[in-house]
Design an enzyme around this catalytic site. Sequence first.
Site, mmCIF file in Angstrom:
data_model
loop_
_atom_site.group_PDB
_atom_site.id
_atom_site.type_symbol
_atom_site.label_atom_id
_atom_site.label_comp_id
_atom_site.label_asym_id
_atom_site.label_seq_id
_atom_site.Cartn_x
_atom_site.Cartn_y
_atom_site.Cartn_z
ATOM 1 C CG ASN A 86 -20.048 -36.899 39.360
ATOM 2 O OD1 ASN A 86 -19.803 -36.262 40.214
ATOM 3 N ND2 ASN A 86 -21.098 -36.592 38.559
ATOM 4 C CE1 TYR A 152 -25.368 -38.809 48.390
ATOM 5 C CE2 TYR A 152 -24.162 -38.055 50.565
ATOM 6 C CZ TYR A 152 -24.371 -37.834 48.893
ATOM 7 O OH TYR A 152 -23.683 -36.869 48.215
ATOM 8 C CE LYS A 156 -21.676 -39.676 47.639
ATOM 9 N NZ LYS A 156 -21.367 -39.771 46.224
HETATM 10 N N1 NAD Z 1 -23.701 -31.118 45.466
HETATM 11 C C1 NAD Z 1 -22.960 -31.373 46.618
HETATM 12 O O1 NAD Z 1 -23.169 -30.851 47.755
HETATM 13 C C2 NAD Z 1 -22.396 -32.666 46.990
HETATM 14 C C3 NAD Z 1 -21.628 -32.813 48.206
HETATM 15 C C4 NAD Z 1 -21.144 -34.161 48.201
HETATM 16 C C5 NAD Z 1 -21.045 -35.122 47.210
HETATM 17 N N2 NAD Z 1 -21.653 -34.995 46.061
HETATM 18 C C6 NAD Z 1 -21.592 -35.962 45.059
HETATM 19 O O2 NAD Z 1 -21.339 -35.414 43.992
HETATM 20 C C7 NAD Z 1 -21.969 -36.414 42.860
HETATM 21 C C8 NAD Z 1 -22.560 -35.312 41.728
HETATM 22 O O3 NAD Z 1 -23.690 -34.793 42.372
HETATM 23 P P1 NAD Z 1 -23.902 -33.190 42.053
HETATM 24 O O4 NAD Z 1 -24.159 -32.344 43.116
HETATM 25 O O5 NAD Z 1 -23.276 -32.839 40.727
HETATM 26 O O6 NAD Z 1 -25.607 -33.629 41.677
HETATM 27 P P2 NAD Z 1 -26.386 -33.271 40.449
HETATM 28 O O7 NAD Z 1 -27.840 -33.621 40.728
HETATM 29 O O8 NAD Z 1 -26.364 -31.942 39.585
HETATM 30 O O9 NAD Z 1 -25.852 -34.186 39.241
HETATM 31 C C9 NAD Z 1 -26.069 -35.771 39.342
HETATM 32 C C10 NAD Z 1 -26.012 -36.310 38.095
HETATM 33 O O10 NAD Z 1 -26.093 -37.834 38.367
HETATM 34 C C11 NAD Z 1 -27.223 -38.157 37.337
HETATM 35 N N3 NAD Z 1 -27.726 -39.466 37.956
HETATM 36 C C12 NAD Z 1 -28.678 -39.853 39.137
HETATM 37 N N4 NAD Z 1 -28.853 -40.997 39.178
HETATM 38 C C13 NAD Z 1 -28.118 -41.626 38.094
HETATM 39 C C14 NAD Z 1 -27.959 -43.056 37.649
HETATM 40 N N5 NAD Z 1 -28.706 -43.905 38.159
HETATM 41 N N6 NAD Z 1 -27.374 -43.348 36.639
HETATM 42 C C15 NAD Z 1 -26.507 -42.241 35.757
HETATM 43 N N7 NAD Z 1 -26.577 -40.958 36.142
HETATM 44 C C16 NAD Z 1 -27.488 -40.579 37.386
HETATM 45 C C17 NAD Z 1 -28.466 -37.140 37.222
HETATM 46 O O11 NAD Z 1 -28.855 -37.314 36.241
HETATM 47 C C18 NAD Z 1 -27.429 -35.844 37.364
HETATM 48 O O12 NAD Z 1 -27.145 -35.551 36.099
HETATM 49 C C19 NAD Z 1 -22.835 -37.304 43.558
HETATM 50 O O13 NAD Z 1 -22.061 -38.564 43.770
HETATM 51 C C20 NAD Z 1 -22.851 -36.545 44.914
HETATM 52 O O14 NAD Z 1 -23.342 -37.383 45.814
HETATM 53 C C21 NAD Z 1 -22.511 -33.643 46.106
#
Ligand code: NAD
Length: 290
Positions: A86, A152, A156
């Site tokens: 994730n 990005y 993805k």
């Molecule tokens: N929020 C959205 O709308 C959305 C949409 C599509 C995909 N995503 C994907 O969902 C996933 C989770 O994102 P989220 O929205 O919960 O974001 P978020 O920022 O709330 O959480 C992401 C977490 O990843 C951690 N992180 C960042 N870089 C890291 C690294 N190098 N090693 C380990 N941990 C690391 C951060 O510290 C954070 O705790 C991601 O892959 C993101 O791309 C999110």
Amino acid sequence: MRFSGKTVIVTGAASGIGAESARLFAREGAVVFASDIDRAGGEMLANEAQGDVRFVHCDVTNPASIKALMDQAASETGGIDVVFNNAAAGGARPSIDEIEPEEWDMTMDLVLRSVAFGIRYAVPHMKGRPGASIVNVSSVAAVGPGYSPTAYAVAKAGVLHLTKCAAADLAQHSIRVNAVQPGFINTNIFTTSMEVPEEMKDTAKGIIAQMSSNAQPVKRGGQPLDIAEAVAYLASEAAGFVTGTSLIVDGGITVGPRHCWDPEEATLFEGLEKMEEEAKAVAAGQGSSN
Ligand SMILES: NC(=O)c1ccc[n+]([C@@H]2O[C@H](COP(=O)([O-])OP(=O)(O)OC[C@H]3O[C@@H](n4cnc5c(N)ncnc54)[C@H](O)[C@@H]3O)[C@@H](O)[C@H]2O)c1
């Protein structure tokens, strides 16, 4: 208790989708190895979550760090049943005509290579485990442009293809591999990527929730639990016949252009409808004169 007795790895578990998923897996009986670069957030999650959540510091841009996470989880519990790859962030924001090579590489390492090595180093500990399952986070950004910066989005899209290839490679070991594609989910990812200061984060999150609920057929902002539920399904026995695919969980934002689902925007075909009415009137007139 779908995950009773299972060992589950969640990367990026200190916040957002990862945190909610770690909580859900733990509530349903798993031993969860919640990993992140955010030590304070990860430790808070481990202390507050209901169930067995163990924080492990892991930077997913560093393959050795990923290997250490998987090895530690396996040595503490005897193996790994579920991996939720994730962790990520928004990556470099410049468009393709301005991005620098190191920005491109940084984004690929964080968003795509992290998933490849999350699989690579977990699988030796998953072989022979009944119901072994991997779930990777892709995004609606993989569907087409307009949802995120270019690097990005490309990474993805790579996660989607990696998911299919890994499902094929790992079928011989009965390990299922699937992806989830979130739409706009109200987490810290936007405020982090836009470098919004702490005191403005709540306001920014309100704006993001409003913006996303206006942009999609389902009239509410997406929440981390919406994704956690999908991830739990894909990881569970209920999805035992599902591999190499991706589940879009996006409030319908990718169903089609706005005029398909918003009556107030259905102006695109007004000219065509008017013409059809006129054609009917002409035909009716011809009918009455006969
Ligand atoms: N929020 C959205 O709308 C959305 C949409 C599509 C995909 N995503 C994907 O969902 C996933 C989770 O994102 P989220 O929205 O919960 O974001 P978020 O920022 O709330 O959480 C992401 C977490 O990843 C951690 N992180 C960042 N870089 C890291 C690294 N190098 N090693 C380990 N941990 C690391 C951060 O510290 C954070 O705790 C991601 O892959 C993101 O791309 C999110």
